[in-house]
Design a protein around this motif. Structure first.
Motif, PDB file in Angstrom:
ATOM      1  N   GLU A 172      12.087  46.188 -73.626  1.00  0.00           N
ATOM      2  CA  GLU A 172      12.674  45.011 -74.416  1.00  0.00           C
ATOM      3  C   GLU A 172      11.585  44.457 -75.063  1.00  0.00           C
ATOM      4  OE1 GLU A 172      14.714  42.056 -71.762  1.00  0.00           O
ATOM      5  OE2 GLU A 172      15.320  43.743 -70.390  1.00  0.00           O
ATOM      6  N   VAL A 197       9.698  42.628 -77.721  1.00  0.00           N
ATOM      7  CA  VAL A 197       9.818  41.323 -78.581  1.00  0.00           C
ATOM      8  C   VAL A 197       8.503  40.850 -79.372  1.00  0.00           C
ATOM      9  CG1 VAL A 197      10.475  38.785 -78.431  1.00  0.00           C
ATOM     10  CG2 VAL A 197      11.530  40.608 -77.030  1.00  0.00           C
ATOM     11  N   LEU A 243       6.705  37.936 -81.539  1.00  0.00           N
ATOM     12  CA  LEU A 243       6.685  36.395 -81.871  1.00  0.00           C
ATOM     13  C   LEU A 243       5.531  36.184 -83.063  1.00  0.00           C
ATOM     14  CD1 LEU A 243       7.070  34.835 -78.392  1.00  0.00           C
ATOM     15  CD2 LEU A 243       8.737  35.746 -80.042  1.00  0.00           C
ATOM     16  N   ARG A 279       7.393  39.590 -65.714  1.00  0.00           N
ATOM     17  CA  ARG A 279       7.913  39.098 -67.229  1.00  0.00           C
ATOM     18  C   ARG A 279       9.348  38.031 -66.930  1.00  0.00           C
ATOM     19  NH1 ARG A 279       9.984  42.636 -72.423  1.00  0.00           N
ATOM     20  NH2 ARG A 279      10.473  40.702 -73.659  1.00  0.00           N
ATOM     21  N   ASN A 296       8.098  34.428 -68.299  1.00  0.00           N
ATOM     22  CA  ASN A 296       9.065  33.888 -69.494  1.00  0.00           C
ATOM     23  C   ASN A 296       8.450  33.579 -70.768  1.00  0.00           C
ATOM     24  OD1 ASN A 296      11.497  33.826 -70.981  1.00  0.00           O
ATOM     25  ND2 ASN A 296      12.488  32.274 -69.441  1.00  0.00           N
ATOM     26  N   GLU A 312       8.639  34.333 -73.613  1.00  0.00           N
ATOM     27  CA  GLU A 312       9.659  34.270 -74.774  1.00  0.00           C
ATOM     28  C   GLU A 312      10.157  32.579 -74.844  1.00  0.00           C
ATOM     29  OE1 GLU A 312       9.436  36.838 -72.486  1.00  0.00           O
ATOM     30  OE2 GLU A 312      10.659  38.352 -73.509  1.00  0.00           O
ATOM     31  N   LYS A 313      10.283  32.280 -73.520  1.00  0.00           N
ATOM     32  CA  LYS A 313      10.784  30.735 -73.457  1.00  0.00           C
ATOM     33  C   LYS A 313       9.780  29.917 -73.636  1.00  0.00           C
ATOM     34  CE  LYS A 313      13.221  27.376 -70.685  1.00  0.00           C
ATOM     35  NZ  LYS A 313      13.990  27.220 -69.218  1.00  0.00           N
ATOM     36  N   TRP A 326       7.211  30.195 -75.502  1.00  0.00           N
ATOM     37  CA  TRP A 326       6.644  29.999 -77.052  1.00  0.00           C
ATOM     38  C   TRP A 326       8.144  30.019 -77.691  1.00  0.00           C
ATOM     39  CZ3 TRP A 326       2.223  28.606 -78.534  1.00  0.00           C
ATOM     40  CH2 TRP A 326       1.130  28.850 -77.842  1.00  0.00           C
ATOM     41  N   GLY A 327       9.148  29.463 -77.260  1.00  0.00           N
ATOM     42  CA  GLY A 327      10.106  29.350 -78.031  1.00  0.00           C
ATOM     43  C   GLY A 327      10.390  28.912 -79.447  1.00  0.00           C
ATOM     44  N   GLN A 387      11.217  35.143 -83.865  1.00  0.00           N
ATOM     45  CA  GLN A 387      10.918  36.552 -83.727  1.00  0.00           C
ATOM     46  C   GLN A 387      10.781  37.348 -85.066  1.00  0.00           C
ATOM     47  OE1 GLN A 387      13.831  38.362 -81.006  1.00  0.00           O
ATOM     48  NE2 GLN A 387      13.347  36.722 -79.226  1.00  0.00           N
TER      49      GLN A 387
END
Length: 114
Positions: A21, A23, A25, A95, A99, A101-102, A104-105, A109
């Motif tokens: 996974e 990702v 940013l 992870r 979270n 990804e959330k 730094w929402g 991407q």
């Protein structure tokens, strides 16, 4: 090598060690820390360690210095600082807890070519 090329090099190194996974940013408008964050995880401590070593080896082959590696001893959340790119390698359980990804929402991407 610009920061986007460095991001792609790090992502390829992660993929070579079967990181899951991935990702990326784009942090350029949100943070002074780095241009990009690359986030991935491994399923156990040995794999997390192998991913961080793979990144280190790949960038050093290109003559790029790794600024710092943090968390390698525990291998639950390893941070690889490549200056303009910061790679977060998590153990799978950590992870989902942190979270990023959330957190730094607001960051866009970035497509990875691995």
């Amino acid at each position: 090598m610009n920061s986007h090329e460095l991001l792609q090099l790090a992502a390829k190194a992660c993929d070579d060690k079967r990181a899951e996974e991935l990702v990326a940013l784009d942090m350029r408008e949100l943070s002074l820390i780095a241009d990009y964050f690359l986030i991935c995880h491994g399923t156990n401590e040995r794999q997390v360690d192998a991913i961080s070593k793979g990144i280190k080896d790949a960038v050093e082959e290109q003559g790029i210095e790794v600024k710092k590696i943090e968390g390698k001893d525990e291998a639950r959340w390893v941070l690889v600082d490549l200056d303009d790119v910061v790679v977060h390698i998590f153990h799978k359980e950590e992870r989902s807890y942190y979270n990023l990804e959330k957190l730094w929402g607001d960051a866009d991407q970035v497509a990875l070519t691995v």
